[in-house]
Write an enzyme that holds these catalytic residues in place. Sequence first.
Site, PDB file in Angstrom:
ATOM      1  N   GLY A  71      15.434 117.165 -49.394  1.00  0.00           N
ATOM      2  CA  GLY A  71      14.230 117.632 -48.706  1.00  0.00           C
ATOM      3  C   GLY A  71      14.015 116.889 -47.393  1.00  0.00           C
ATOM      4  O   GLY A  71      13.614 117.479 -46.381  1.00  0.00           O
ATOM      5  N   THR A  72      14.301 115.597 -47.403  1.00  0.00           N
ATOM      6  CA  THR A  72      14.100 114.787 -46.196  1.00  0.00           C
ATOM      7  C   THR A  72      14.980 115.299 -45.060  1.00  0.00           C
ATOM      8  O   THR A  72      14.526 115.435 -43.916  1.00  0.00           O
ATOM      9  CB  THR A  72      14.418 113.304 -46.503  1.00  0.00           C
ATOM     10  OG1 THR A  72      13.591 112.885 -47.598  1.00  0.00           O
ATOM     11  CG2 THR A  72      14.167 112.413 -45.304  1.00  0.00           C
ATOM     12  N   ASN A 150       2.449 116.396 -52.844  1.00  0.00           N
ATOM     13  CA  ASN A 150       3.175 115.753 -53.939  1.00  0.00           C
ATOM     14  C   ASN A 150       2.284 114.855 -54.788  1.00  0.00           C
ATOM     15  O   ASN A 150       2.559 114.638 -55.961  1.00  0.00           O
ATOM     16  CB  ASN A 150       4.366 114.952 -53.398  1.00  0.00           C
ATOM     17  CG  ASN A 150       4.033 114.141 -52.172  1.00  0.00           C
ATOM     18  OD1 ASN A 150       3.566 114.666 -51.176  1.00  0.00           O
ATOM     19  ND2 ASN A 150       4.246 112.846 -52.250  1.00  0.00           N
ATOM     20  N   GLN A 178       7.530 120.584 -52.924  1.00  0.00           N
ATOM     21  CA  GLN A 178       6.836 120.558 -54.222  1.00  0.00           C
ATOM     22  C   GLN A 178       6.392 121.943 -54.677  1.00  0.00           C
ATOM     23  O   GLN A 178       5.993 122.112 -55.839  1.00  0.00           O
ATOM     24  CB  GLN A 178       5.605 119.633 -54.155  1.00  0.00           C
ATOM     25  CG  GLN A 178       5.946 118.163 -54.003  1.00  0.00           C
ATOM     26  CD  GLN A 178       6.643 117.558 -55.222  1.00  0.00           C
ATOM     27  OE1 GLN A 178       6.688 118.156 -56.304  1.00  0.00           O
ATOM     28  NE2 GLN A 178       7.181 116.366 -55.064  1.00  0.00           N
ATOM     29  N   SER A 198      13.950 121.178 -52.061  1.00  0.00           N
ATOM     30  CA  SER A 198      14.808 120.113 -52.583  1.00  0.00           C
ATOM     31  C   SER A 198      15.119 120.381 -54.049  1.00  0.00           C
ATOM     32  O   SER A 198      14.203 120.621 -54.850  1.00  0.00           O
ATOM     33  CB  SER A 198      14.084 118.774 -52.435  1.00  0.00           C
ATOM     34  OG  SER A 198      14.863 117.751 -53.006  1.00  0.00           O
ATOM     35  N   GLY A 199      16.412 120.322 -54.391  1.00  0.00           N
ATOM     36  CA  GLY A 199      16.840 120.710 -55.734  1.00  0.00           C
ATOM     37  C   GLY A 199      16.286 119.856 -56.858  1.00  0.00           C
ATOM     38  O   GLY A 199      15.936 120.376 -57.918  1.00  0.00           O
ATOM     39  N   HIS A 200      16.161 118.533 -56.614  1.00  0.00           N
ATOM     40  CA  HIS A 200      15.811 117.668 -57.753  1.00  0.00           C
ATOM     41  C   HIS A 200      14.353 117.792 -58.176  1.00  0.00           C
ATOM     42  O   HIS A 200      13.929 117.171 -59.142  1.00  0.00           O
ATOM     43  CB  HIS A 200      16.216 116.209 -57.491  1.00  0.00           C
ATOM     44  CG  HIS A 200      15.369 115.464 -56.516  1.00  0.00           C
ATOM     45  ND1 HIS A 200      14.481 114.491 -56.908  1.00  0.00           N
ATOM     46  CD2 HIS A 200      15.289 115.514 -55.167  1.00  0.00           C
ATOM     47  CE1 HIS A 200      13.898 113.963 -55.830  1.00  0.00           C
ATOM     48  NE2 HIS A 200      14.366 114.574 -54.773  1.00  0.00           N
ATOM     49  N   THR A 236      31.929 119.240 -45.188  1.00  0.00           N
ATOM     50  CA  THR A 236      32.401 120.002 -46.350  1.00  0.00           C
ATOM     51  C   THR A 236      31.284 120.133 -47.376  1.00  0.00           C
ATOM     52  O   THR A 236      30.573 119.172 -47.654  1.00  0.00           O
ATOM     53  CB  THR A 236      33.631 119.298 -46.964  1.00  0.00           C
ATOM     54  OG1 THR A 236      34.632 119.223 -45.955  1.00  0.00           O
ATOM     55  CG2 THR A 236      34.162 120.066 -48.170  1.00  0.00           C
ATOM     56  N   CYS A 325       3.412 100.026 -52.641  1.00  0.00           N
ATOM     57  CA  CYS A 325       3.539  98.600 -52.363  1.00  0.00           C
ATOM     58  C   CYS A 325       4.004  98.420 -50.923  1.00  0.00           C
ATOM     59  O   CYS A 325       5.153  98.667 -50.595  1.00  0.00           O
ATOM     60  CB  CYS A 325       4.546  97.972 -53.319  1.00  0.00           C
ATOM     61  SG  CYS A 325       4.404  96.204 -53.358  1.00  0.00           S
TER      62      CYS A 325
END
Length: 390
Positions: A71-72, A150, A178, A198-200, A236, A325
């Site tokens: 996604g980034t 998100n 998201q 984004s796939g994940h 590739t 953090c």
Amino acid sequence: MKVIYLDNNATTMVAPEVLDAMLPYFSTHYGNPSSMHSFGGEVAGSIKTARENVARLIGAQPEEIVFTSCGTESDGTAIRAAIESYPDKKHIVTSRVEHPAVKNLYETLSKKGYRATFVPVDHSGRLDMDYLYDSLSDDTAIVSLMWGNNETGVIFPIEEISREVKSRGILFHTDAVQAVGKIPINIRETGVDMLSLSGHKFHSPKGIGALYIRKGTRFSPFMIGGHQEKGRRGGTENTASIIGLGKAAELAANHLKENGYERISRLRDKLEQTLLDSVPSAMINGDPANRLPNTTSVAFEYVEGEAILLMMNEHGICASSGSACTSGSLEPSHVLRAMGVPFTAAHGSIRFSLSRYNTEDEIDLILDKLPPIIERLRELSPFWKQAMGN
Ligand SMILES: Cc1ncc(COP(=O)(O)O)c(C=O)c1O
């Protein structure tokens, strides 16, 4: 101990069907899709099918999909392409609640001569539309706004904004990382020029994403190299992951068609409502009427989110907190700060994000374990005692 995973906006489990679809591309189907021989050609055929599936999930044409690494990368490619395509325009617009993939890029660009507008949101995370529209001018190269947040799940009215931005001749990109796979999206109807996914975030592996580029949109590639992806992204192809993304897109489309998210939002609502009913001084961050169906951000005032996470972790419960953090000090997230959530609530905010693999038993277990955790932490909290007047 069984893991109860409610951190799906961070990442998701790879669906078993996705893994099965990918495995041959690590072993028997290892050809290069660009090769002339049919061994590679077969892989090119599978990539074509994956592209069609990803396109179908968002109502695009297959040739409008470019595979990326995440996604980034999709966000960065879209924004950089816009400013390269319109070199005379020096104004860029986004919101105050974007993911760092967009926020930090805008901050970097603002140090390199671009004027960046960060549109504010209200207490519920809703975008200030007048501020947005008033900020636009002939100098604006791109507007980039997320579809679903998100942290809070709040959905921006992307169709409406896109129409207005486009009517002023300005390029519009949406970070839909998201939103894709969680809500129906028909990109054709929106006028959006570019969209990141984004796939994940929807059960394919990490390290694969895509950028939708509407036909006719001015574009210049970020990764310059070979002719892959029609010259829009050299290198590739990550074939196994592309096949996985295609399978995940197919599964997500079926799930949406079957209204699978109704069950997920029912579980989310049960979790949320029961917590509100059973825990004093708890509240929801974000507009409850306009949210992704799987997300809730619950603020438990006068306790530390990290302490809640650690204690939930002892029961195998995975969620995330509303703090980041930063340089050694726990700062409330920029999203909650932009919404004006009081520090006492932002520090005790927990995000639960569900997936189709969550069950009612898991929600019941959280509802059993979490309220006593908050009670115990409040017994130790001087701020809670002070707020309660003792
Ligand atoms: C809204 C949003 N945009 C972009 C990203 C970045 O995606 P990736 O992790 O694939 O780079 C994320 C990841 O959490 C996200 O939530």
